[in-house]
Design a protein around this motif. Structure first.
Motif, PDB file in Angstrom:
ATOM      1  N   ARG A  62       0.850  -1.135   0.104  1.00  0.00           N
ATOM      2  CA  ARG A  62      -0.140   0.064  -0.059  1.00  0.00           C
ATOM      3  C   ARG A  62       0.932   1.198  -0.174  1.00  0.00           C
ATOM      4  N   ASP A  63       1.985   1.235   0.785  1.00  0.00           N
ATOM      5  CA  ASP A  63       2.668   2.448   0.873  1.00  0.00           C
ATOM      6  C   ASP A  63       3.248   2.566  -0.477  1.00  0.00           C
ATOM      7  N   ALA A  64       3.786   1.887  -1.522  1.00  0.00           N
ATOM      8  CA  ALA A  64       4.123   1.882  -2.616  1.00  0.00           C
ATOM      9  C   ALA A  64       3.317   2.597  -3.681  1.00  0.00           C
ATOM     10  N   GLU A  65       1.965   1.880  -3.473  1.00  0.00           N
ATOM     11  CA  GLU A  65       0.670   2.555  -4.185  1.00  0.00           C
ATOM     12  C   GLU A  65       0.577   3.843  -4.156  1.00  0.00           C
ATOM     13  N   VAL A  66       0.228   4.329  -2.918  1.00  0.00           N
ATOM     14  CA  VAL A  66      -0.107   5.611  -2.523  1.00  0.00           C
ATOM     15  C   VAL A  66       0.950   6.570  -2.877  1.00  0.00           C
ATOM     16  N   LEU A  67       2.471   6.200  -2.768  1.00  0.00           N
ATOM     17  CA  LEU A  67       3.301   7.013  -3.019  1.00  0.00           C
ATOM     18  C   LEU A  67       3.233   7.225  -4.518  1.00  0.00           C
ATOM     19  N   PHE A  68       3.162   6.040  -5.383  1.00  0.00           N
ATOM     20  CA  PHE A  68       3.197   6.018  -6.657  1.00  0.00           C
ATOM     21  C   PHE A  68       1.978   7.011  -7.260  1.00  0.00           C
ATOM     22  N   LEU A  69       0.831   6.822  -6.757  1.00  0.00           N
ATOM     23  CA  LEU A  69      -0.349   7.579  -7.228  1.00  0.00           C
ATOM     24  C   LEU A  69      -0.158   9.020  -6.753  1.00  0.00           C
ATOM     25  N   GLN A  70       0.419   9.297  -5.542  1.00  0.00           N
ATOM     26  CA  GLN A  70       0.663  10.690  -5.468  1.00  0.00           C
ATOM     27  C   GLN A  70       1.695  11.433  -6.381  1.00  0.00           C
ATOM     28  N   LEU A  71       2.733  10.654  -6.563  1.00  0.00           N
ATOM     29  CA  LEU A  71       3.932  11.430  -7.478  1.00  0.00           C
ATOM     30  C   LEU A  71       3.280  11.478  -8.874  1.00  0.00           C
ATOM     31  N   MET A  72       2.482  10.389  -9.177  1.00  0.00           N
ATOM     32  CA  MET A  72       2.305  10.541 -10.932  1.00  0.00           C
ATOM     33  C   MET A  72       1.098  11.462 -11.026  1.00  0.00           C
ATOM     34  N   THR A  73       0.076  11.833  -9.736  1.00  0.00           N
ATOM     35  CA  THR A  73      -0.764  12.809 -10.028  1.00  0.00           C
ATOM     36  C   THR A  73      -0.093  14.185 -10.173  1.00  0.00           C
ATOM     37  N   VAL A  74       0.820  14.349  -9.462  1.00  0.00           N
ATOM     38  CA  VAL A  74       1.765  15.787  -9.817  1.00  0.00           C
ATOM     39  C   VAL A  74       2.373  15.794 -10.837  1.00  0.00           C
ATOM     40  N   HIS A  75       2.811  14.660 -11.418  1.00  0.00           N
ATOM     41  CA  HIS A  75       3.395  14.355 -12.577  1.00  0.00           C
ATOM     42  C   HIS A  75       2.381  14.730 -13.646  1.00  0.00           C
ATOM     43  N   HIS A  76       1.227  14.174 -13.910  1.00  0.00           N
ATOM     44  CA  HIS A  76       0.528  14.148 -15.033  1.00  0.00           C
ATOM     45  C   HIS A  76      -0.176  15.755 -14.926  1.00  0.00           C
ATOM     46  N   ARG A  77      -0.282  16.332 -13.804  1.00  0.00           N
ATOM     47  CA  ARG A  77      -0.968  17.725 -13.679  1.00  0.00           C
ATOM     48  C   ARG A  77       0.205  18.633 -14.567  1.00  0.00           C
ATOM     49  N   ALA A  78       1.303  18.509 -14.480  1.00  0.00           N
ATOM     50  CA  ALA A  78       2.309  19.507 -15.079  1.00  0.00           C
ATOM     51  C   ALA A  78       2.373  18.878 -16.525  1.00  0.00           C
ATOM     52  N   GLY A  79       2.271  17.575 -16.671  1.00  0.00           N
ATOM     53  CA  GLY A  79       2.424  16.961 -18.069  1.00  0.00           C
ATOM     54  C   GLY A  79       1.105  17.550 -18.889  1.00  0.00           C
ATOM     55  N   ALA A  80      -0.165  17.549 -18.165  1.00  0.00           N
ATOM     56  CA  ALA A  80      -1.248  18.095 -19.003  1.00  0.00           C
ATOM     57  C   ALA A  80      -1.068  19.678 -19.178  1.00  0.00           C
ATOM     58  N   GLU A  81      -0.507  20.203 -18.481  1.00  0.00           N
ATOM     59  CA  GLU A  81      -0.375  21.740 -18.666  1.00  0.00           C
ATOM     60  C   GLU A  81       0.669  21.902 -19.901  1.00  0.00           C
ATOM     61  N   MET A  82       1.779  21.337 -19.798  1.00  0.00           N
ATOM     62  CA  MET A  82       2.494  21.234 -21.041  1.00  0.00           C
ATOM     63  C   MET A  82       1.752  20.830 -22.282  1.00  0.00           C
ATOM     64  N   ALA A  83       1.161  19.889 -22.212  1.00  0.00           N
ATOM     65  CA  ALA A  83       0.445  19.064 -23.472  1.00  0.00           C
ATOM     66  C   ALA A  83      -0.545  20.222 -23.986  1.00  0.00           C
ATOM     67  N   GLU A  84      -1.193  20.932 -23.090  1.00  0.00           N
ATOM     68  CA  GLU A  84      -2.308  21.732 -23.407  1.00  0.00           C
ATOM     69  C   GLU A  84      -1.621  23.061 -24.285  1.00  0.00           C
ATOM     70  N   ALA A  85      -0.272  23.388 -23.906  1.00  0.00           N
ATOM     71  CA  ALA A  85       0.508  24.524 -24.492  1.00  0.00           C
ATOM     72  C   ALA A  85       0.941  24.038 -25.778  1.00  0.00           C
ATOM     73  N   GLY A  86       1.473  22.833 -25.898  1.00  0.00           N
ATOM     74  CA  GLY A  86       1.918  22.190 -26.999  1.00  0.00           C
ATOM     75  C   GLY A  86       0.898  22.376 -28.056  1.00  0.00           C
ATOM     76  N   ALA A  87      -0.471  21.966 -27.644  1.00  0.00           N
ATOM     77  CA  ALA A  87      -1.583  21.772 -28.823  1.00  0.00           C
ATOM     78  C   ALA A  87      -1.801  23.217 -29.085  1.00  0.00           C
ATOM     79  N   GLU A  88      -1.794  24.197 -28.474  1.00  0.00           N
ATOM     80  CA  GLU A  88      -1.878  25.614 -28.655  1.00  0.00           C
ATOM     81  C   GLU A  88      -0.912  26.119 -29.619  1.00  0.00           C
ATOM     82  N   LEU A  89       0.372  25.905 -29.111  1.00  0.00           N
ATOM     83  CA  LEU A  89       1.571  26.673 -29.776  1.00  0.00           C
ATOM     84  C   LEU A  89       2.166  26.064 -30.972  1.00  0.00           C
TER      85      LEU A  89
END
Length: 212
Positions: A147-174
């Motif tokens: 469970r500790d690995a699962e929770v840490l992975f999900l938390q780290l990947m959530t932050v990772h995805h948020r930034a990735g989605a922001e970058m992707a939105e900029a890429g789609a626009e620019l």
């Protein structure tokens, strides 16, 4: 037919040949102008491909780590999806960079292509861009299990995805190329969807996502 008439026909034939040749040349130039162009090294297209390839590489790495640290089917399924999707997308971006004659490694600070440099990021401890985990966080994930690995992975990947989605939105626009615009738009949608899934998985484990 008089000699004057023959001279007139010869001249007219010559002018027609010149006009036809000119039409061919102009058509060739028009086709060249309307054809696909290679984006410049300092373009949003190249910058996006370079930065997102690095961003994806870490997401794949974290997914491989958690795959071996838990037996939970839901988390392992998510990890496999991220590995397959982002490894394939990374391969596409590296292929485009190669076809454009652009380097894999950016020559400017990460994410500086997004605007006038306001997004440029100088991270520490291996976190080259916003959302990326630090080396210490990756070591913590490698040391965790269950469970500790699962929770840490999900938390780290959530932050990772948020930034990735922001970058992707900029890429789609620019971006100027259809390849990058279409890929980036798809990335933004899929990562936002996975953020919702990871929020649910965290809730089921009595944990919460990091604040946005």
């Amino acid at each position: 037919m008089t000699s004057a008439t023959r001279r007139w026909l010869t001249a007219a034939s010559g002018l027609a040949a010149v006009a036809a040749l000119l039409l061919v040349v102009l058509t060739a130039f028009a086709r060249a102008d309307s054809g696909p162009s290679v984006p410049a090294e300092d373009s949003a297209d190249v910058g996006f491909a370079q930065d997102m390839a690095i961003h994806h590489q870490q997401a794949v790495e974290m997914s491989f780590i958690v795959r071996d640290r838990t037996d939970d089917e839901e988390v392992r399924r998510l990890a496999y999806d991220i590995i397959n999707t982002q490894a394939n997308q990374r391969g596409m971006m590296l292929g485009w960079l190669d076809s454009w004659g652009a380097p894999v490694a950016p020559g400017t600070p990460p994410m500086s292509w997004m605007d006038d440099g306001g997004h440029a990021h100088q991270g520490g401890d291996g976190a080259l861009m916003p959302g990326m985990a630090t080396d210490a966080q990756l070591d913590e994930l490698r040391a965790a299990s269950g469970r500790d690995a699962e929770v840490l992975f999900l938390q780290l990947m959530t932050v990772h995805h948020r930034a990735g989605a922001e970058m992707a939105e900029a890429g789609a626009e620019l971006a100027d190329t259809d390849e990058i615009r279409d890929l980036a738009a798809g990335m933004a949608r899929s990562q936002e969807s996975e953020i919702g899934l990871m929020t649910d998985l965290l809730t089921a484990r009595g944990a919460t996502a990091p604040p946005a």
